[in-house]
Motif scaffolding. Structure first.
Motif, short mmCIF file in Angstrom:
data_model
loop_
_atom_site.label_atom_id
_atom_site.label_comp_id
_atom_site.label_asym_id
_atom_site.label_seq_id
_atom_site.Cartn_x
_atom_site.Cartn_y
_atom_site.Cartn_z
N TYR A 1 5.71 -8.28 -22.35
CA TYR A 1 5.34 -9.45 -21.41
C TYR A 1 4.81 -9.10 -19.89
O TYR A 1 5.02 -9.01 -19.52
CB TYR A 1 7.26 -9.97 -21.41
CG TYR A 1 6.98 -11.32 -21.28
CD1 TYR A 1 6.72 -12.31 -21.55
CD2 TYR A 1 7.58 -12.22 -19.79
CE1 TYR A 1 6.75 -13.72 -21.32
CE2 TYR A 1 7.00 -13.64 -19.44
CZ TYR A 1 6.73 -14.28 -20.22
OH TYR A 1 6.78 -15.43 -19.80
N ALA A 2 4.19 -10.25 -19.93
CA ALA A 2 3.65 -10.51 -18.57
C ALA A 2 3.39 -12.22 -17.73
O ALA A 2 3.08 -12.94 -18.18
CB ALA A 2 1.83 -9.72 -17.97
N SER A 3 3.91 -12.04 -16.57
CA SER A 3 3.43 -13.63 -16.14
C SER A 3 3.52 -12.92 -13.78
O SER A 3 4.50 -12.58 -13.69
CB SER A 3 4.90 -14.30 -16.39
OG SER A 3 4.77 -14.94 -15.37
N ASN A 4 2.49 -13.85 -14.23
CA ASN A 4 2.12 -13.83 -13.05
C ASN A 4 3.23 -14.26 -11.73
O ASN A 4 3.39 -13.61 -10.61
CB ASN A 4 0.50 -14.20 -12.45
CG ASN A 4 -0.54 -14.06 -12.46
OD1 ASN A 4 -0.83 -12.60 -12.29
ND2 ASN A 4 -1.85 -13.68 -11.72
N ALA A 5 3.87 -15.25 -12.09
CA ALA A 5 5.16 -16.03 -11.52
C ALA A 5 6.15 -14.63 -11.55
O ALA A 5 6.72 -14.99 -10.58
CB ALA A 5 5.36 -16.59 -12.65
N SER B 1 -10.52 -5.46 -14.10
CA SER B 1 -9.58 -6.77 -14.68
C SER B 1 -8.63 -5.95 -15.16
O SER B 1 -8.39 -4.87 -15.38
CB SER B 1 -9.69 -8.04 -15.86
OG SER B 1 -9.81 -7.11 -17.03
N ALA B 2 -7.53 -6.70 -15.25
CA ALA B 2 -5.59 -5.66 -15.80
C ALA B 2 -6.31 -6.08 -16.69
O ALA B 2 -5.68 -4.81 -17.42
CB ALA B 2 -4.78 -6.59 -15.12
N LEU B 3 -6.48 -6.67 -17.71
CA LEU B 3 -7.00 -6.30 -18.93
C LEU B 3 -8.18 -5.22 -19.59
O LEU B 3 -7.08 -4.70 -20.96
CB LEU B 3 -7.29 -7.86 -19.92
CG LEU B 3 -5.89 -8.74 -19.69
CD1 LEU B 3 -7.12 -10.24 -20.12
CD2 LEU B 3 -5.07 -8.97 -20.54
N ASP B 4 -8.95 -5.12 -18.52
CA ASP B 4 -9.92 -4.57 -19.62
C ASP B 4 -8.92 -3.00 -18.78
O ASP B 4 -9.21 -1.81 -19.81
CB ASP B 4 -10.79 -4.71 -18.55
CG ASP B 4 -12.11 -5.01 -18.74
OD1 ASP B 4 -11.53 -5.87 -19.78
OD2 ASP B 4 -12.82 -5.61 -17.82
N ASP C 1 -5.04 -5.91 -10.76
CA ASP C 1 -5.78 -5.64 -10.67
C ASP C 1 -6.02 -6.08 -9.10
O ASP C 1 -4.98 -6.87 -8.59
CB ASP C 1 -7.22 -6.46 -11.44
CG ASP C 1 -6.52 -8.53 -11.84
OD1 ASP C 1 -6.49 -8.38 -11.36
OD2 ASP C 1 -6.95 -8.66 -13.16
N SER C 2 -7.12 -6.01 -8.83
CA SER C 2 -7.20 -6.34 -7.47
C SER C 2 -7.78 -7.77 -6.66
O SER C 2 -8.04 -8.10 -6.03
CB SER C 2 -8.56 -6.06 -7.09
OG SER C 2 -9.94 -5.95 -7.47
N ASP C 3 -7.25 -9.31 -8.01
CA ASP C 3 -6.83 -10.27 -8.05
C ASP C 3 -6.61 -10.73 -7.88
O ASP C 3 -5.97 -11.66 -8.01
CB ASP C 3 -8.15 -10.99 -9.30
CG ASP C 3 -9.46 -10.86 -9.32
OD1 ASP C 3 -10.36 -10.29 -8.01
OD2 ASP C 3 -10.62 -10.89 -10.74
N GLY C 4 -5.35 -9.43 -8.15
CA GLY C 4 -3.69 -10.16 -7.89
C GLY C 4 -3.05 -10.79 -9.05
O GLY C 4 -2.09 -11.38 -9.21
N ASN C 5 -3.80 -10.49 -10.69
CA ASN C 5 -3.61 -10.78 -12.02
C ASN C 5 -2.52 -9.42 -12.16
O ASN C 5 -3.45 -8.21 -12.12
CB ASN C 5 -4.66 -11.08 -12.63
CG ASN C 5 -5.44 -12.35 -12.06
OD1 ASN C 5 -3.96 -13.28 -11.21
ND2 ASN C 5 -6.27 -12.31 -12.38
N ILE C 6 -1.68 -9.71 -13.38
CA ILE C 6 -1.41 -8.98 -13.75
C ILE C 6 -1.38 -8.79 -15.49
O ILE C 6 -1.59 -10.47 -16.13
CB ILE C 6 0.42 -8.39 -13.08
CG1 ILE C 6 1.31 -10.00 -13.84
CG2 ILE C 6 0.35 -7.78 -11.90
CD1 ILE C 6 2.61 -8.99 -13.58
N ALA C 7 -1.30 -7.78 -16.27
CA ALA C 7 -1.39 -7.70 -17.69
C ALA C 7 -0.75 -6.84 -18.00
O ALA C 7 -0.23 -5.49 -17.59
CB ALA C 7 -3.12 -7.63 -18.30
N ALA C 8 -0.17 -7.32 -19.78
CA ALA C 8 0.45 -5.71 -20.36
C ALA C 8 0.44 -5.49 -21.66
O ALA C 8 -0.52 -6.63 -21.85
CB ALA C 8 2.53 -6.00 -20.54
N GLY C 9 0.59 -4.06 -21.77
CA GLY C 9 0.20 -4.16 -23.29
C GLY C 9 0.74 -3.04 -23.90
O GLY C 9 1.32 -2.31 -23.43
#
Length: 352
Positions: free
Chosen positions: A256-260, A71-74, A223-231
């Motif tokens: 900040y992170a939003s899939n939108a 995942s993007a978080l990982d 990530d490959s599921d199309g989700n984003i994350a930020a840290g």
């Protein structure tokens, strides 16, 4: 700052700068290691090589997670772990000292798929503040914890703790000492457990202070599921006082992170990034005004932040794979990579 177009994996056509095809679900990653007066001719070849290697290593850690379907978080946690352990960066083991002679660490993380987020401020014994921020997000009903309460939660959750001396570096101590002397403030006692006094070259120290005025580290991942994350993770500013907290642990300002819309991680003078809500402002321009990511980033950093007198930069990424970075300082440690693409690492302003 515009970047040359890159080719997505297996694509036969040239895409727009930093963009992948709309239907492509491959991963992407963009990282910063801080912004400042980073200029050619002011850094030794050896130190430059160290930073480029560290940024490549950060990309490698993220790639390993994302290429394996993580995942993007990982990926964010893996990338920042290494940077928090690297004394080159103002995060974790390389953190600057407060006026009281302490390392007070801040971090935040946000999941673009759910808008869930976690943050910590002013922790002094947590080896990886980014992991504690994620634990706050996933294992508590709160968004931000600070100080002793955050560390109590860390212990309860089995987060790795270390003695304060773990974060000690001689050059950060010397930099704090110089700052306090300029301010006419008393010097704190050397931390218990710190190594014996070592010499610091003052020419190198002055250069480091210019280059690492904003030493925050940060990552945005797709990530490959199309989700984003930020840290984002930081030690804050040298000789900060009165429990000062900057933008890094504040959602909407430093992270900040939003899939939108997009994900953003910032580095700079936190007081300005807080007042301008830099991270969420960029995402709002993308989502509600239809700006492309680079134009939105430049509007906020090059125009609005600069007009306020603030300085620093950001890295950003959209769910479609568009990557941008923007900074109004002479340089910023930065890196990016997409699935199947070559890693790109930059330091100086003329590399864009």
């Amino acid at each position: 700052m515009k970047i040359k177009a890159i080719a997505a994996a297996f694509a036969a056509t040239v895409l727009t700068p930093f963009a992948m095809a709309e239907d492509q679900s491959d991963w992407a990653l963009v990282i910063h290691g801080g912004a400042g007066v980073i200029e050619r001719g002011q850094m030794t070849a050896e130190r430059e090589a160290e930073y480029r290697a560290a940024m490549h290593a950060a990309l490698d850690r993220g790639e390993a997670v994302l290429e394996a379907g993580g995942s993007a978080l990982d990926a964010i946690e893996a990338v920042i772990h290494g940077m928090e352990d690297d004394p080159l960066f103002n995060a974790g083991r390389g953190a600057v000292f407060t006026a009281a002679g302490r390392n007070e660490l801040d971090a935040s993380i946000m999941d673009g798929a759910t808008l869930n987020a976690g943050a910590v401020a002013g922790v002094t014994q947590v080896r990886h503040p980014i992991s504690l921020a994620r634990a706050v997000m996933e294992r508590s009903r709160h968004v931000m914890l600070q100080g002793e309460g955050a560390e109590t939660f860390a212990i309860e959750q089995g987060i790795e703790m270390v003695p304060p001396a773990w974060f000690f570096t001689e050059r950060r101590w010397a930099s704090m000492t110089r700052s306090l002397e300029r301010l006419g403030l008393d010097l704190p006692e050397r931390p218990e457990g710190a190594p014996e006094l070592q010499g610091v070259d003052h020419g190198t120290l002055e250069r480091d202070e210019r280059e690492h005025r904003f030493g925050t580290v940060g990552v945005v991942a797709l990530d490959s599921d199309g989700n984003i994350a930020a840290g984002t993770s930081t030690g804050g500013t040298t000789a900060k006082r009165w429990g000062r907290v900057g933008d890094s642990p504040i959602l909407g300002a430093g992270t900040y992170a939003s899939n939108a819309s997009c994900g953003v991680s910032a580095t700079g003078t936190g007081e300005y990034f807080i007042r301008l809500t830099v991270a969420s402002r960029i995402c709002a321009l993308v989502e509600f005004q239809g700006l492309n990511l680079q134009d939105a980033s430049d509007q906020v950093i090059q125009d609005e932040l600069t007009a306020m007198g603030g300085d620093g930069g950001i890295v950003a990424l959209t769910p479609s794979g568009e990557i941008a970075w923007s900074y109004n300082t002479p340089g910023m440690y930065r890196a990016r990579q997409t699935a199947g693409g070559d890693p790109v690492v930059g330091i100086y302003g003329d590399e864009d």
